[in-house]
Design a protein around this motif. Structure first.
Motif, short mmCIF file in Angstrom:
data_model
loop_
_atom_site.label_atom_id
_atom_site.label_comp_id
_atom_site.label_asym_id
_atom_site.label_seq_id
_atom_site.Cartn_x
_atom_site.Cartn_y
_atom_site.Cartn_z
N ALA A 59 -79.70 -128.92 13.84
CA ALA A 59 -81.13 -128.79 13.54
C ALA A 59 -81.44 -129.62 12.31
O ALA A 59 -81.06 -129.25 11.20
N LEU A 60 -82.15 -130.72 12.50
CA LEU A 60 -82.52 -131.62 11.40
C LEU A 60 -84.03 -131.53 11.19
O LEU A 60 -84.81 -132.19 11.88
N GLY A 61 -84.45 -130.71 10.27
CA GLY A 61 -85.89 -130.54 10.05
C GLY A 61 -86.19 -129.25 9.30
O GLY A 61 -85.32 -128.67 8.65
N GLY A 62 -87.42 -128.80 9.42
CA GLY A 62 -87.86 -127.59 8.74
C GLY A 62 -87.62 -126.34 9.56
O GLY A 62 -86.79 -126.31 10.47
N GLY A 63 -88.39 -125.30 9.25
CA GLY A 63 -88.18 -124.01 9.88
C GLY A 63 -88.41 -124.00 11.37
O GLY A 63 -87.71 -123.29 12.11
N VAL A 64 -89.37 -124.77 11.85
CA VAL A 64 -89.63 -124.83 13.29
C VAL A 64 -88.42 -125.38 14.02
O VAL A 64 -87.96 -124.81 15.02
N ILE A 65 -87.89 -126.49 13.53
CA ILE A 65 -86.72 -127.10 14.16
C ILE A 65 -85.52 -126.16 14.08
O ILE A 65 -84.78 -125.98 15.06
N GLY A 66 -85.31 -125.55 12.92
CA GLY A 66 -84.18 -124.65 12.77
C GLY A 66 -84.25 -123.45 13.68
O GLY A 66 -83.27 -123.08 14.34
N ASP A 67 -85.41 -122.80 13.75
CA ASP A 67 -85.58 -121.62 14.59
C ASP A 67 -85.44 -121.96 16.07
O ASP A 67 -84.79 -121.24 16.83
N LEU A 68 -86.07 -123.06 16.48
CA LEU A 68 -86.04 -123.46 17.89
C LEU A 68 -84.64 -123.89 18.31
O LEU A 68 -84.13 -123.47 19.36
#
Length: 356
Positions: A99-108
């Motif tokens: 997951a390379l990104g913020g919370g949206v990317i991490g959660d998804l």
């Protein structure tokens, strides 16, 4: 570089924090292991950091999948699209999602990892302050539903978390401020020294002082690791990490995901929770003013959206995951560094709070 561990027996994992952590190719490959990496990112972060990561992992034949940027894309639709991409590319259980990104990317990404072929490993590389201090640690993964935020998800821990503070230098000021809401939250629920540090170091943090950034990120991750180790699946203690979130999720759901950033909604939620605590004689007026001032000092909102009513709040809060037997439960500060879960707040008290 700083390092700490989330202690969960055989599922324990390290968090690495520092400048240029992403350039540590050997450490990254070590935690990927023999798995084939698939990097999930978005249209904002990918142009900044994706190619460098692909180059570092070139020996492992990595793949990448890019989604649009925004909270509205943390959805079942994009969960299905990522899953289809993995299937189309014959990705098996030896795949490691990154997951390379913020919370949206991490959660998804974490939710896809939890479900794809009943579970594949994943690594968190958070690039926003909010995801670095909060959402990348602890294993909460989810997608949103039109009727509620994070209502479909799983507890699923990453293999490792790599926090590169240099990524904050490309972060928009509004996103940085949103992350500071979660940092303030940790000061309120657990650490009065952190709260005081935030009051005294506003300029240092807003100018992205490396020492100041590493200090607050490490302390927030340390606090969360301690809490998660004791209550991984939020049966009790971990619920305190939701200070302000009952109000915040209502704001996000009513306004539409992405209109208010999550941290902005949490900031206003903490003001409301503090005011409610004052009305219950748990916080003094001076303490509420001090909390509100610190939130404002970091360019965060302290008032509710003008077009939201108490009925809007109550409608969404009745769907909150902390509720039991239909009763809305709130996390409220009882003093600096301490909060409690309460279930005796009436609808009328909520109406009075919102109206005033």
């Amino acid at each position: 570089m700083l390092e700490l561990t989330v202690n969960l027996d055989e599922r324990s994992y390290p968090i690495f924090i520092g400048k240029s952590v992403l350039q540590d190719k050997g450490r990254l490959i070590h935690h990927i292991g023999d798995s084939r990496p698939v990097i999930i990112s978005n249209e904002t972060v990918a142009p900044l950091y994706l190619q460098g990561l692909l180059d570092s992992l070139s020996d492992l034949n990595p793949l990448s999948f890019i989604i649009p940027d925004g909270e509205q894309y943390k959805s079942l639709t994009w969960f299905e699209k990522i899953s289809a991409f993995l299937l189309e590319n014959n990705c098996g259980r030896d795949t490691c999602l990154i997951a390379l990104g913020g919370g949206v990317i991490g959660d998804l990404t974490g939710f896809v990892a939890a479900c794809y072929q009943r579970g594949v490993p994943f690594i968190q590389i958070p690039t926003t302050l909010l995801s670095q201090v909060d959402s990348s640690v602890g294993g909460k993964t989810a997608v949103n539903h039109p009727l509620g935020k994070n209502m479909i998800g799983a507890f699923y821990q990453p293999q490792a978390v790599f926090i590169d503070t240099l990524s904050l230098h490309t972060l928009p000021e509004r996103e940085f401020a949103a992350g500071m809401a979660e940092v303030i939250k940790y000061g309120l629920i657990y650490d009065t020294e952190l709260f005081s540090y935030l009051e005294k170091n506003i300029k240092e943090l807003q100018s992205l002082s490396e020492d100041a950034l590493q200090h607050i990120i490490f302390r927030c991750c340390e606090i969360k690791a301690l809490i998660v180790a004791q209550d991984e699946k939020e049966h009790g203690l971990r619920a305190l990490l939701n200070l302000g979130h009952t109000f915040a999720h209502a704001i996000e759901a009513q306004m539409g995901y992405g209109v208010w950033l999550h941290g902005e909604a949490v900031a206003t939620g903490m003001v409301l929770a503090s005011e409610l605590a004052h009305r219950r004689n748990d916080l003094s007026r001076t303490q509420v003013q001090r909390i509100t001032q610190l939130i404002a000092d970091y360019s965060l909102p302290t008032t509710i959206p003008s077009n939201m009513t108490s009925e809007h709040f109550l409608m969404h809060m009745r769907k909150d995951k902390k509720n039991k037997k239909g009763t809305i439960r709130f996390i409220l500060p009882t003093q600096f560094g301490r909060c409690e879960l309460v279930d005796d707040v009436s609808d009328e008290q909520v109406r009075e709070l919102i109206a005033q």
